[in-house]
Design a protein around this motif. Structure first.
Motif, short mmCIF file in Angstrom:
data_model
loop_
_atom_site.label_atom_id
_atom_site.label_comp_id
_atom_site.label_asym_id
_atom_site.label_seq_id
_atom_site.Cartn_x
_atom_site.Cartn_y
_atom_site.Cartn_z
N ILE A 26 0.86 -1.20 0.00
CA ILE A 26 0.00 0.00 0.00
C ILE A 26 0.89 1.24 0.00
O ILE A 26 0.87 2.06 0.92
CB ILE A 26 -0.95 -0.03 1.22
N MET A 27 1.73 1.34 -0.98
CA MET A 27 2.70 2.43 -1.06
C MET A 27 2.70 2.98 -2.47
O MET A 27 2.43 2.25 -3.42
CB MET A 27 4.11 1.90 -0.78
N THR A 28 3.07 4.22 -2.58
CA THR A 28 3.17 4.85 -3.89
C THR A 28 4.28 4.21 -4.70
O THR A 28 5.41 4.10 -4.23
CB THR A 28 3.46 6.35 -3.72
N TYR A 29 3.93 3.76 -5.88
CA TYR A 29 4.96 3.27 -6.80
C TYR A 29 5.45 4.47 -7.61
O TYR A 29 4.66 5.33 -7.95
CB TYR A 29 4.37 2.23 -7.74
N GLY A 30 6.73 4.51 -7.89
CA GLY A 30 7.20 5.64 -8.68
C GLY A 30 8.58 6.06 -8.26
O GLY A 30 9.40 5.23 -7.86
N LEU A 31 8.80 7.37 -8.31
CA LEU A 31 10.13 7.89 -7.95
C LEU A 31 10.50 7.56 -6.51
O LEU A 31 11.64 7.34 -6.17
CB LEU A 31 10.15 9.41 -8.14
N PHE A 32 9.48 7.55 -5.66
CA PHE A 32 9.64 7.22 -4.26
C PHE A 32 10.13 5.77 -4.13
O PHE A 32 9.61 4.87 -4.80
CB PHE A 32 8.26 7.41 -3.61
N THR A 33 11.12 5.56 -3.27
CA THR A 33 11.73 4.23 -3.19
C THR A 33 10.86 3.19 -2.47
O THR A 33 11.07 1.99 -2.63
CB THR A 33 13.07 4.31 -2.43
N GLY A 34 9.92 3.67 -1.66
CA GLY A 34 9.15 2.75 -0.81
C GLY A 34 8.34 1.72 -1.58
O GLY A 34 8.25 0.56 -1.17
N GLY A 35 7.74 2.12 -2.68
CA GLY A 35 6.88 1.22 -3.42
C GLY A 35 7.67 0.12 -4.11
O GLY A 35 7.52 -1.06 -3.80
N LEU A 36 8.56 0.52 -5.01
CA LEU A 36 9.31 -0.47 -5.78
C LEU A 36 10.29 -1.25 -4.91
O LEU A 36 10.51 -2.44 -5.13
CB LEU A 36 10.05 0.22 -6.94
N GLY A 37 10.89 -0.60 -3.93
CA GLY A 37 11.86 -1.28 -3.06
C GLY A 37 11.25 -2.50 -2.40
O GLY A 37 11.79 -3.61 -2.46
N PHE A 38 10.11 -2.31 -1.79
CA PHE A 38 9.43 -3.42 -1.12
C PHE A 38 8.90 -4.43 -2.11
O PHE A 38 8.89 -5.63 -1.86
CB PHE A 38 8.28 -2.89 -0.25
N HIS A 39 8.43 -3.93 -3.24
CA HIS A 39 7.88 -4.81 -4.27
C HIS A 39 8.91 -5.87 -4.68
O HIS A 39 8.65 -7.06 -4.66
CB HIS A 39 7.45 -3.99 -5.48
N TYR A 40 10.09 -5.38 -5.02
CA TYR A 40 11.14 -6.30 -5.48
C TYR A 40 11.59 -7.23 -4.35
O TYR A 40 11.87 -8.41 -4.58
CB TYR A 40 12.32 -5.51 -6.04
N GLY A 41 11.66 -6.70 -3.13
CA GLY A 41 12.06 -7.52 -1.99
C GLY A 41 11.08 -8.66 -1.77
O GLY A 41 11.47 -9.83 -1.60
N ALA A 42 9.79 -8.34 -1.81
CA ALA A 42 8.76 -9.35 -1.58
C ALA A 42 8.76 -10.40 -2.69
O ALA A 42 8.56 -11.59 -2.45
CB ALA A 42 7.38 -8.67 -1.50
N GLU A 43 9.03 -9.92 -3.91
CA GLU A 43 9.08 -10.84 -5.04
C GLU A 43 10.22 -11.84 -4.86
O GLU A 43 10.10 -13.02 -5.15
CB GLU A 43 9.29 -10.02 -6.31
N LYS A 44 11.35 -11.31 -4.34
CA LYS A 44 12.52 -12.16 -4.11
C LYS A 44 12.21 -13.21 -3.04
O LYS A 44 12.63 -14.36 -3.14
CB LYS A 44 13.72 -11.32 -3.73
N VAL A 45 11.48 -12.82 -2.01
CA VAL A 45 11.07 -13.78 -0.99
C VAL A 45 10.15 -14.82 -1.61
O VAL A 45 10.12 -15.98 -1.20
CB VAL A 45 10.37 -13.06 0.19
N GLY A 46 9.39 -14.41 -2.60
CA GLY A 46 8.51 -15.35 -3.29
C GLY A 46 7.05 -15.21 -2.90
O GLY A 46 6.22 -16.04 -3.26
#
Lengths: 432, 152
Positions: free
Chosen positions: A131-151
């Motif tokens: 539930i974070m803004t995706y875009g220039l802000f690091t919070g959205g994409l940063g967590f997205h990729y991390g969670a994807e890596k966890v699976g």
């Protein structure tokens, strides 16, 4: 329990040896950037001069102003073609700092986010709603990729649209969320409105709180209302973003991933290191960054290192919840705002007087920025419509710059406290 | 003839109107009419007084933000249809009224309707003159004595 047991529980002396080896590489990499190349020549520093971890202190501090002054490419240590992504810490002004990443940078960042999430118990069986803004802000994409890596299964919900957020949680059995604390509080009222009890009607178990300083009390409120465990995290775009430091299940301070960063706490006035466990300004050095290494970055965040080992077995030291900042930067809904940005914008608008005041309030569960603006005496023509037009223009102009819609109040000339020297006054009424 | 209205910028909070009336009282300024319009957290107090220049200077001395504006004070009949005659006339001539307010001069005989017509000031004056409607200037407004102005 561990994402990477060897590195997370590495004995201190081995960790420090690893840090030293990586520091040497990082300094060597940095020296190929315009900024550090010039700096090292100027002070006569050779990357080979770094022989102990303490030698990091031979390197001058890097500040946000340095990043701005060498915007956009002055810190690049690789050819532009090697870059795969940029992020920015705030707004759309020239004052924003921009960070560039190579593919390896993204992978390393993703790895520490995954490590952090795994540490709190998130697994591939989890359903993670970001539930974070995706875009220039690091919070959205940063967590997205991390969670994807966890699976985990990711619901890239983005921010806003409260009812849909709750619907998604119910429809797809969300177990973990990443959310700004003030929004989590706001969402609780929407839950009540919809007659949905997160404790019985959802499967929520973990919340990652970030992007906004918050108190222990706020965490407790969120944990109680949602019936989950809420983990505090720390990050800043200059050091990748989220994942720099994270709480373990003991929820007693945030482990800084010291294989990725060198962590120092200095006295913000003397800039000398403080005694172990004392409070001061957090200073960080990237150890693995290729695209844009940043050495001894003054975060302006105030915290302290919690001495002693953690019960979780990880050897990476912990920092305490951020206590405040040494500068006047405001953090509102994850957006970094400097009062000077607001001043600059205001002074470009005809009809605005000399003084203004920023008041931060918590309205319900939402953070609200109120900007009180003195009207210029000569501007006033007795027409209410004209005043209303001015007010609307200020709202629009500020919104386009700081990306947050402020509440603007026009006040009589000469009624606000005069700004003396250090200028701009901010009143923060958000503390409970 | 042109009348002058003072507009005072005021935040929408207790004490602002009292400040204005307090200053006017001290300066022995007599009010002919007063209106307040508010938007959100701020508003404008419009006053029609017997001594616009004097009132303006004492209000400004007290630190208030004041603007003086030309308005037209039209004398109308204080009976059903009195105002309608004026307003229909303005409509026929395509004159838009930005702000307006009225007060009674002499009960059942005369009233004054103050209109702010923006940049249509000259046109409005001409139209009123052609229709033989009387307008008051600052001097006439200051000469107003309750109930018997037009009789003397």
């Amino acid at each position: 329990m561990y994402w990477e047991k060897d590195i997370e529980t590495i004995p201190r002396e081995k960790l420090e040896a690893l840090q030293l080896a990586r520091l040497k590489e990082s300094v060597a990499k940095a020296s190929s950037s315009v900024f550090y190349g010039d700096l090292f020549r100027k002070i006569g520093l050779d990357p080979n001069d770094i022989t102990t971890l303490e030698d990091v202190r031979k390197i001058p501090f890097t500040t946000k102003d340095d990043l701005r002054d060498h915007w956009p490419y002055g810190f690049l240590a690789v050819p532009k073609d090697d870059l795969v992504r940029m992020h920015s810490s705030s707004g759309t002004t020239g004052r924003a700092t921009v960070i560039f990443h190579t593919l390896n940078d993204i992978n390393e960042w993703t790895n520490i986010v995954a490590r952090s999430m795994y540490m709190t118990g998130m697994r591939r069986s989890d359903v993670f709603q970001n539930i974070m803004t995706y875009g220039l802000f690091t919070g959205g994409l940063g967590f997205h990729y991390g969670a994807e890596k966890v699976g985990a299964l990711i619901i890239p919900a983005g921010s806003g649209n409260s009812k849909r957020q709750i619907q998604l949680m119910q429809d797809f059995g969300t177990t973990a969320i990443h959310i700004i604390p003030s929004y989590a509080l706001h969402l609780s009222s929407v839950f009540e409105e919809m007659g949905v009890d997160p404790k019985s009607d959802t499967q929520l178990a973990i919340a990652f709180l970030g992007a906004e300083p918050h108190s222990e009390k706020t965490r407790e409120k969120i944990e109680q209302f949602y019936g989950l465990k809420a983990y505090n995290s720390y990050g800043l775009s200059e050091m990748d973003g989220p994942g720099v430091a994270f709480e373990c299940p003991y929820q007693n301070g945030m482990h800084v991933w010291e294989d990725n960063f060198i962590l120092e706490v200095v006295d913000p006035d003397t800039l000398e290191p403080v005694a172990d466990g004392d409070g001061g300004e957090l200073v960080m050095t990237t150890l693995l960054r290729e695209g844009m290494p940043i050495l001894r970055y003054r975060t302006k965040d105030l915290t302290r290192i919690i001495p002693g080992p953690c019960e979780c077995g990880r050897t990476h030291r912990r920092i305490e919840r951020i206590k405040g900042r040494t500068d006047d930067m405001l953090i509102l809904k994850g957006v970094n705002i400097f009062p000077i940005q607001i001043e600059k914008k205001l002074m470009d608008i005809p009809g605005v007087g000399t003084n203004f005041l920023i008041v931060l309030e918590r309205e319900g569960f939402n953070d609200l920025m109120i900007v009180k603006v003195e009207v210029q005496k000569e501007f006033f023509s007795g027409d209410l419509k004209q005043l209303e037009g001015l007010r609307r223009r200020i709202v629009e102009d500020l919104k386009s710059d700081i990306l947050i819609t402020p509440k603007v109040e026009l006040v009589e000339p000469g009624t606000l406290p005069k700004s003396e020297g250090k200028a701009v006054r901010v009143i923060d009424n958000r503390e409970e | 003839m042109i009348a002058y209205q003072l507009s005072i910028f005021a935040e929408d909070k207790p004490g602002r109107l009292a400040k204005v009336t307090g200053i006017l009282k001290k300066g022995k300024i007599n009010l002919r009419a007063i209106t307040i319009s508010t938007s959100d957290t701020f508003g404008v107090i419009n006053v029609l007084v017997d001594d616009p220049e004097g009132a303006r200077s004492i209000l400004e001395e007290a630190g208030l933000t004041v603007s003086m504006k030309e308005v037209i004070a039209v004398v109308i009949e204080d009976r059903p249809g009195g105002l309608d005659r004026l307003v229909q006339l303005l409509l026929e001539n395509g004159i838009n009224v930005g702000n307006a307010y009225g007060f009674v001069l002499e009960s059942r005989k005369k009233a004054v309707f103050v209109v702010d017509v923006g940049d249509q000031l000259e046109k409005t004056q001409r139209v009123l003159k052609e229709a033989s409607l009387e307008t008051l200037d600052a001097k006439a407004l200051s000469a107003i004595e309750p109930f018997h102005y037009m009789n003397y």
